[in-house]
Design an enzyme around this catalytic site. Structure first.
Site, PDB file in Angstrom:
ATOM      1  N   ASP A 121       0.833  -1.202   0.000  1.00 39.37           N
ATOM      2  CA  ASP A 121       0.000   0.000   0.000  1.00 39.37           C
ATOM      3  C   ASP A 121       0.871   1.256   0.000  1.00 39.37           C
ATOM      4  O   ASP A 121       0.362   2.382  -0.078  1.00 39.37           O
ATOM      5  CB  ASP A 121      -0.990  -0.003   1.164  1.00 39.37           C
ATOM      6  CG  ASP A 121      -0.338  -0.142   2.521  1.00 39.37           C
ATOM      7  OD1 ASP A 121       0.902  -0.123   2.605  1.00 39.37           O
ATOM      8  OD2 ASP A 121      -1.076  -0.252   3.523  1.00 39.37           O
ATOM      9  N   SER A 122       2.192   1.059   0.048  1.00 43.86           N
ATOM     10  CA  SER A 122       3.133   2.161  -0.174  1.00 43.86           C
ATOM     11  C   SER A 122       2.972   2.744  -1.575  1.00 43.86           C
ATOM     12  O   SER A 122       3.503   3.827  -1.864  1.00 43.86           O
ATOM     13  CB  SER A 122       4.571   1.686   0.037  1.00 43.86           C
ATOM     14  OG  SER A 122       4.818   0.479  -0.670  1.00 43.86           O
ATOM     15  N   ASP A 145      -0.856  -6.141  -0.146  1.00 41.32           N
ATOM     16  CA  ASP A 145      -1.390  -5.504   1.056  1.00 41.32           C
ATOM     17  C   ASP A 145      -2.903  -5.326   0.948  1.00 41.32           C
ATOM     18  O   ASP A 145      -3.402  -4.858  -0.090  1.00 41.32           O
ATOM     19  CB  ASP A 145      -0.768  -4.119   1.246  1.00 41.32           C
ATOM     20  CG  ASP A 145       0.524  -4.149   2.036  1.00 41.32           C
ATOM     21  OD1 ASP A 145       0.734  -5.112   2.791  1.00 41.32           O
ATOM     22  OD2 ASP A 145       1.321  -3.198   1.905  1.00 41.32           O
ATOM     23  N   LYS A 184      -1.293  -9.425   2.882  1.00 38.56           N
ATOM     24  CA  LYS A 184      -0.598  -8.967   4.083  1.00 38.56           C
ATOM     25  C   LYS A 184      -1.489  -8.010   4.857  1.00 38.56           C
ATOM     26  O   LYS A 184      -2.105  -7.119   4.266  1.00 38.56           O
ATOM     27  CB  LYS A 184       0.734  -8.284   3.744  1.00 38.56           C
ATOM     28  CG  LYS A 184       1.506  -7.805   4.991  1.00 38.56           C
ATOM     29  CD  LYS A 184       2.952  -7.456   4.666  1.00 38.56           C
ATOM     30  CE  LYS A 184       3.099  -6.146   3.954  1.00 38.56           C
ATOM     31  NZ  LYS A 184       2.662  -4.986   4.783  1.00 38.56           N
ATOM     32  N   GLU A 197      -1.735  -5.610   8.622  1.00 35.10           N
ATOM     33  CA  GLU A 197      -0.996  -5.000   9.718  1.00 35.10           C
ATOM     34  C   GLU A 197      -1.712  -5.228  11.040  1.00 35.10           C
ATOM     35  O   GLU A 197      -2.920  -5.039  11.132  1.00 35.10           O
ATOM     36  CB  GLU A 197      -0.838  -3.491   9.484  1.00 35.10           C
ATOM     37  CG  GLU A 197      -0.001  -3.139   8.264  1.00 35.10           C
ATOM     38  CD  GLU A 197       0.180  -1.635   8.100  1.00 35.10           C
ATOM     39  OE1 GLU A 197      -0.265  -0.878   9.006  1.00 35.10           O
ATOM     40  OE2 GLU A 197       0.745  -1.212   7.086  1.00 35.10           O
ATOM     41  N   GLU A 223       8.830  -4.076  10.995  1.00 34.51           N
ATOM     42  CA  GLU A 223       9.276  -2.781  10.479  1.00 34.51           C
ATOM     43  C   GLU A 223       9.731  -1.868  11.615  1.00 34.51           C
ATOM     44  O   GLU A 223       8.999  -1.640  12.572  1.00 34.51           O
ATOM     45  CB  GLU A 223       8.165  -2.100   9.684  1.00 34.51           C
ATOM     46  CG  GLU A 223       8.583  -0.756   9.099  1.00 34.51           C
ATOM     47  CD  GLU A 223       7.598  -0.195   8.091  1.00 34.51           C
ATOM     48  OE1 GLU A 223       7.833   0.936   7.608  1.00 34.51           O
ATOM     49  OE2 GLU A 223       6.601  -0.875   7.781  1.00 34.51           O
TER      50      GLU A 223
END
Length: 272
Positions: free
Chosen positions: A52-53, A91, A121, A123, A190
């Site tokens: 999602d970056s 993501d 993925k 978070e 991270e």
């Protein structure tokens, strides 16, 4: 000590677990489009993250929050069409899984069906346990993400290193063990202290992929645009730039502009 590298024709979630058992480090980079993904995959990378970056790198947003599920599917499908070897992890974007396990499953199914990605993925740890379980129960592989979780940036208020204090460090270790227990195949850590990341990697049987988490984890991930130097303002300690494409591309563009304006391009050999 170097480890003999086995040639894998196709990387799977099982491959990554096998690599950890054998002590072979896992390489992971981002890609958001067909052209970049084809280059990255062709280089022999193990895992491609459609992160999602893309919200920051491709769209210029300050955070990862604005990117939508539809946009993530678009980027992921572009990447998957280029892949021959790598495992593609996608993501699930902010707002598509946190509040409702059923919504989380719907989001994961859309990503898998519409993009062709190989895994998703998410978070978080204990807070999203039910969402992770629901997705795993549907047969969809899940990679976890702990430490600095950019989707929670407004909660943290800063991009500084996480889990430096004992309480947060213990929670991170508990969350990592929980994610392994319920079935995640790997976890990204991270911006956490290297010593803590090493402890987690040692205690878990699934691979731990670090970004700003030291060298004692099972693999590393970077944003491709950062490591090849297409970006130049972002300079965290963990980033190693292997190229300076910003300078090289700027120079090429200026040369092109000069050649066009002077009439030097196209030459006789470059026209019909």
């Amino acid at each position: 000590m170097s480890i003999a590298k086995k040639e894998y024709k196709r990387i799977t979630t099982k491959t990554l677990v096998d690599m950890k058992k054998k002590g072979e480090k896992i390489s992971m980079l981002t890609a958001y489009d067909f052209t970049m993904a084809k280059i990255v995959d062709g280089s022999g990378i193990d895992v491609i993250l459609v992160g999602d970056s893309a919200s920051n790198v491709m769209a210029g947003h300050e955070t990862t929050l604005p990117i939508t599920l539809d946009q993530m599917i678009y980027h992921a499908s572009s990447v998957v069409r280029a892949i021959e070897r790598s495992l593609v992890v996608v993501d699930i974007p902010f707002g598509s899984y946190q509040s409702d396990p059923k919504e989380a499953l719907r989001s994961a199914i859309r990503i898998m069906k519409e993009s062709g990605g190989h895994a998703v993925k998410l978070e978080g740890g204990k807070e999203i346990k039910e969402s992770v379980k629901r997705i795993l129960n549907a047969g969809i592989p899940v990679m976890g993400h702990l430490g600095l979780t950019p989707q929670s940036i407004y909660k943290f208020g800063t991009y500084t290193v996480r889990a430096k204090e004992d309480e947060e460090a213990e929670k991170l270790k508990a969350d990592a063990k929980l994610l392994e227990k319920i079935g995640c195949f790997a976890i990204v850590l991270e911006k956490v202290p290297a010593k803590l990341a090493a402890e987690v990697a040692k205690e878990l049987t699934i691979p731990i992929i670090g970004i700003g988490a030291g060298n004692e984890v099972d693999g590393q991930v970077l944003v491709t645009h950062d490591m090849v130097g297409m970006t130049h303002e972002f300079n965290p300690r963990f980033l190693r730039r292997y190229l300076d494409l910003y300078a090289e591309m700027t120079g090429a563009f200026k040369n092109y502009i000069d050649d066009v304006k002077s009439g030097n391009f196209p030459s006789d050999k470059e026209q019909y």
